[in-house]
Write an enzyme that holds these catalytic residues in place. Sequence first.
Site, PDB file in Angstrom:
ATOM      1  N   SER A  46      16.908 -14.139  12.859  1.00  9.06           N
ATOM      2  CA  SER A  46      16.695 -13.539  14.185  1.00  9.06           C
ATOM      3  C   SER A  46      15.482 -12.629  14.117  1.00  9.06           C
ATOM      4  CB  SER A  46      17.923 -12.718  14.593  1.00  9.06           C
ATOM      5  OG  SER A  46      17.640 -11.893  15.711  1.00  9.06           O
ATOM      6  N   TYR A  71      23.913  -5.810  12.748  1.00 10.42           N
ATOM      7  CA  TYR A  71      23.431  -7.168  12.988  1.00 10.42           C
ATOM      8  C   TYR A  71      22.040  -7.364  12.373  1.00 10.42           C
ATOM      9  CZ  TYR A  71      21.758 -11.303  15.487  1.00 10.42           C
ATOM     10  OH  TYR A  71      21.240 -12.529  15.799  1.00 10.42           O
ATOM     11  N   ASN A 120      23.426 -22.171  10.925  1.00 10.68           N
ATOM     12  CA  ASN A 120      23.253 -21.591  12.256  1.00 10.68           C
ATOM     13  C   ASN A 120      24.404 -20.685  12.680  1.00 10.68           C
ATOM     14  OD1 ASN A 120      22.207 -21.522  15.149  1.00 10.68           O
ATOM     15  ND2 ASN A 120      24.193 -22.516  15.429  1.00 10.68           N
ATOM     16  N   THR A 175      22.236  -7.868   8.726  1.00  6.19           N
ATOM     17  CA  THR A 175      22.626  -9.213   8.282  1.00  6.19           C
ATOM     18  C   THR A 175      21.445 -10.158   8.288  1.00  6.19           C
ATOM     19  OG1 THR A 175      23.270 -10.062  10.486  1.00  6.19           O
ATOM     20  CG2 THR A 175      24.962  -8.904   9.203  1.00  6.19           C
ATOM     21  N   LYS A 176      20.602 -10.031   9.291  1.00  2.00           N
ATOM     22  CA  LYS A 176      19.480 -10.968   9.382  1.00  2.00           C
ATOM     23  C   LYS A 176      18.384 -10.631   8.374  1.00  2.00           C
ATOM     24  CE  LYS A 176      21.445 -13.473  12.457  1.00  2.00           C
ATOM     25  NZ  LYS A 176      21.923 -14.821  12.094  1.00  2.00           N
ATOM     26  N   GLY A 182      27.973 -23.933  13.300  1.00  2.00           N
ATOM     27  CA  GLY A 182      27.832 -23.402  14.655  1.00  2.00           C
ATOM     28  C   GLY A 182      27.256 -24.434  15.603  1.00  2.00           C
TER      29      GLY A 182
END
Length: 256
Positions: A139, A152, A87, A155-156, A13
């Site tokens: 995050s 989301y 990233n 996932t983090k 990324g």
Amino acid sequence: MHDLKDKIAVVTGATRGIGEASARALDAAGARVVLTGRTALDLHRVAGELANDPIVLESDLSPPKSGTELAERVLEAVDGVDILVNNAGIPMRRTPDQLTEEDFDLVFSINVRSLLMLTLGLGPSMIERGGGSIINISSIASLRGPLGRVAYAGTKGAVDAITRALAADWGAHGIRVNAICPGLIATAIWEGDRQNIPGLIERLEDGIALKRWGYGDDVADVVLFFATEASRYVTGEVVAVDGGMARVGAAPRPRK
């Protein structure tokens, strides 16, 4: 302390934001950087401003096996890897009633599956080189309960757990594994809202102890810390880089 001469670093990324800033910081410290991302034009733009013979590998990490395949391509381009900055990822705002199975599969495929499989593909080369550093960009969604981001945030949370588990598995091989949880970072994802929603910048700053948004360099400096010998006795840590947003109360702005 920030000397990375003769080190090979991979940044996923790397086309903009935190990834671009991290690539620039690693290059400035002497590392040769392998830049990966989906947009060739931006990858070459960043590479054109780096000093240490960077390598560009265009890659989409959403399809099955893409993380493993990227690891193979990296090892075809370089003899081994010393630093990996995971990233690449996508944001996703979905309330529980909006979330579909397709949404879930997409965000987990990029943010978790490909991250882990790329790491597992590159780990043996780190072991052969006597150790290394893996830096996962997580995050603050993993540290607090954000509205409308259930998948989301999941996932983090997985990234944080993977970080601790890999730190245990690979610590004996000299590999350190740490995660960074950025808060409000003024990257391209936010640019439209920052420009077009009156008062948004100030309103969100009010919830941050340090009373400002972060920038890519704020995170990249911590990436550099984890990449170098400055963090030689640190592993399995999940560090918030968020101005205090996740865990610290925010006092009112001082009166002028």
